[in-house]
Design a protein around this motif. Sequence first.
Motif, PDB file in Angstrom:
ATOM      1  N   GLU A   1       2.282  -1.002  11.194  1.00 42.26           N
ATOM      2  CA  GLU A   1       3.504  -0.248  10.884  1.00 42.26           C
ATOM      3  C   GLU A   1       3.175   1.213  10.571  1.00 42.26           C
ATOM      4  OE1 GLU A   1       5.617  -4.273   9.148  1.00 42.26           O
ATOM      5  OE2 GLU A   1       4.787  -2.825   7.727  1.00 42.26           O
ATOM      6  N   HIS A   2       2.132   1.420   9.778  1.00 39.68           N
ATOM      7  CA  HIS A   2       1.773   2.794   9.416  1.00 39.68           C
ATOM      8  C   HIS A   2       1.318   3.584  10.650  1.00 39.68           C
ATOM      9  CE1 HIS A   2       1.073   1.924   4.846  1.00 39.68           C
ATOM     10  NE2 HIS A   2       2.134   1.339   5.318  1.00 39.68           N
TER      11      HIS A   2
ATOM     12  N   LEU B   1       1.912   5.006   1.333  1.00 34.44           N
ATOM     13  CA  LEU B   1       2.084   5.370   2.746  1.00 34.44           C
ATOM     14  C   LEU B   1       0.900   6.106   3.350  1.00 34.44           C
ATOM     15  CD1 LEU B   1       5.795   6.333   3.224  1.00 34.44           C
ATOM     16  CD2 LEU B   1       4.587   4.238   3.807  1.00 34.44           C
TER      17      LEU B   1
ATOM     18  N   SER C   1       0.900  -4.052   7.749  1.00 35.60           N
ATOM     19  CA  SER C   1       1.018  -2.689   7.216  1.00 35.60           C
ATOM     20  C   SER C   1       0.263  -1.691   8.095  1.00 35.60           C
ATOM     21  CB  SER C   1       0.462  -2.594   5.801  1.00 35.60           C
ATOM     22  OG  SER C   1       1.343  -3.199   4.895  1.00 35.60           O
TER      23      SER C   1
ATOM     24  N   PHE D   1       5.668   4.267  -3.573  1.00 35.13           N
ATOM     25  CA  PHE D   1       6.882   4.621  -2.828  1.00 35.13           C
ATOM     26  C   PHE D   1       7.017   3.641  -1.670  1.00 35.13           C
ATOM     27  CE2 PHE D   1       8.626   7.138   0.797  1.00 35.13           C
ATOM     28  CZ  PHE D   1       9.855   7.468   0.261  1.00 35.13           C
ATOM     29  N   ILE D   2       8.154   2.934  -1.612  1.00 38.03           N
ATOM     30  CA  ILE D   2       8.334   1.923  -0.561  1.00 38.03           C
ATOM     31  C   ILE D   2       9.488   2.306   0.355  1.00 38.03           C
ATOM     32  CG2 ILE D   2       8.852  -0.507  -0.065  1.00 38.03           C
ATOM     33  CD1 ILE D   2       6.271  -0.391  -1.569  1.00 38.03           C
ATOM     34  N   VAL D   3       9.215   2.275   1.626  1.00 31.50           N
ATOM     35  CA  VAL D   3      10.270   2.494   2.615  1.00 31.50           C
ATOM     36  C   VAL D   3       9.897   1.720   3.870  1.00 31.50           C
ATOM     37  CG1 VAL D   3       9.209   4.661   3.444  1.00 31.50           C
ATOM     38  CG2 VAL D   3      11.611   4.284   3.832  1.00 31.50           C
ATOM     39  N   CYS D   4      10.897   1.154   4.539  1.00 29.79           N
ATOM     40  CA  CYS D   4      10.615   0.440   5.782  1.00 29.79           C
ATOM     41  C   CYS D   4      10.409   1.499   6.859  1.00 29.79           C
ATOM     42  CB  CYS D   4      11.789  -0.485   6.120  1.00 29.79           C
ATOM     43  SG  CYS D   4      11.496  -1.420   7.619  1.00 29.79           S
ATOM     44  N   VAL D   5       9.156   1.805   7.149  1.00 27.51           N
ATOM     45  CA  VAL D   5       8.853   2.992   7.964  1.00 27.51           C
ATOM     46  C   VAL D   5       9.435   2.921   9.370  1.00 27.51           C
ATOM     47  CG1 VAL D   5       6.774   3.605   6.688  1.00 27.51           C
ATOM     48  CG2 VAL D   5       6.571   2.119   8.667  1.00 27.51           C
TER      49      VAL D   5
ATOM     50  N   PRO E   1       0.827  -1.214   0.000  1.00 28.70           N
ATOM     51  CA  PRO E   1       0.000   0.000   0.000  1.00 28.70           C
ATOM     52  C   PRO E   1       0.861   1.264   0.000  1.00 28.70           C
ATOM     53  CG  PRO E   1       0.174  -0.895   2.216  1.00 28.70           C
ATOM     54  CD  PRO E   1       0.868  -1.871   1.320  1.00 28.70           C
TER      55      PRO E   1
ATOM     56  N   ILE F   1      11.641  -4.673   5.278  1.00 23.76           N
ATOM     57  CA  ILE F   1      10.300  -4.802   5.880  1.00 23.76           C
ATOM     58  C   ILE F   1      10.051  -6.273   6.223  1.00 23.76           C
ATOM     59  CG2 ILE F   1       7.798  -4.609   5.446  1.00 23.76           C
ATOM     60  CD1 ILE F   1       8.485  -2.217   3.548  1.00 23.76           C
TER      61      ILE F   1
ATOM     62  N   ARG G   1       9.535  -8.012   9.902  1.00 25.50           N
ATOM     63  CA  ARG G   1       8.310  -8.774  10.218  1.00 25.50           C
ATOM     64  C   ARG G   1       8.660 -10.182  10.693  1.00 25.50           C
ATOM     65  NH1 ARG G   1       4.165  -6.991   5.301  1.00 25.50           N
ATOM     66  NH2 ARG G   1       3.966  -4.816   5.956  1.00 25.50           N
TER      67      ARG G   1
HETATM   68  N1  LIG Z   1       4.568   1.953   1.007  1.00 26.59           N
HETATM   69  C1  LIG Z   1       5.283   1.339   1.948  1.00 26.59           C
HETATM   70  O1  LIG Z   1       6.470   1.492   2.071  1.00 26.59           O
HETATM   71  N2  LIG Z   1       4.588   0.508   2.769  1.00 26.59           N
HETATM   72  C2  LIG Z   1       5.222  -0.300   3.718  1.00 26.59           C
HETATM   73  N3  LIG Z   1       6.324   0.188   4.469  1.00 26.59           N
HETATM   74  C3  LIG Z   1       6.309  -0.385   5.683  1.00 26.59           C
HETATM   75  O2  LIG Z   1       7.195  -0.251   6.555  1.00 26.59           O
HETATM   76  N4  LIG Z   1       5.158  -1.099   5.817  1.00 26.59           N
HETATM   77  C4  LIG Z   1       4.406  -1.011   4.692  1.00 26.59           C
HETATM   78  O3  LIG Z   1       3.280  -1.434   4.469  1.00 26.59           O
END
Ligand SMILES: NC(=O)N[C@H]1NC(=O)NC1=O
Length: 185
Positions: free
Chosen positions: A100-101, A79, A97, A134-138, A77, A174, A178
């Motif tokens: 995390e979000h 962000l 997700s 856009f993907i990032v390990c939040v 998904p 990510i 997990r």
């Molecule tokens: N878009 C995106 O990076 N989503 C992911 N990042 C994260 O750390 N969890 C997610 O679902």
Amino acid sequence: MQSKTLDELNNLTKQEFLSFVEPAFERTPDVSIYAYDQTIGSGTKITSADHLSSVMWTFIDNYMSEQEKHKMVSSHPELQSKKRREQESSGQLSADSMVEHKKAGLDVSSLTKDQLDRFDNYNEQYRERFGFPFIVCVRYVPDKALGLLEAFEKRINNSKEQEFEMAVEELKKIGQARIRDRITE
Ligand SMILES: NC(=O)N[C@H]1NC(=O)NC1=O
């Protein structure tokens, strides 16, 4: 989600193992099937969470086509965006997700109107420019929403190749995080 000890993990049936680890790499079951076949399935015990994720990474790095990686990247998904809000209200977001979000301060009630607008704009620009989210390990980004907006700003000017490579590397992080959440060592 309840975590398992290494001993419990190593004694799961294939089906149990797959349903336990598959959400680490969303909608990409082949990663988990490979990991099972290379470990428990062939009599090799998993010795740590990072051992398991390194086997999963081997599959991603060596056996997935660009098209398959693209599908994996696209199944995550955005962000925070109109599209993500629609996905959430129609139940398309995974439990991982969502947590995390939320922890990253990305739920609507934690953002100012200005931040929400900026997320909407960046997500739209990013999707138009690259054709994937856009993907990032939040959880590894400091300063939550502010850090994420900064990351967006920096990365939006990269090339498509750079961003695709980055997206896959972030997905690996990510997935590893997990897996670490799921295993007590
Ligand atoms: N878009 C995106 O990076 N989503 C992911 N990042 C994260 O750390 N969890 C997610 O679902």
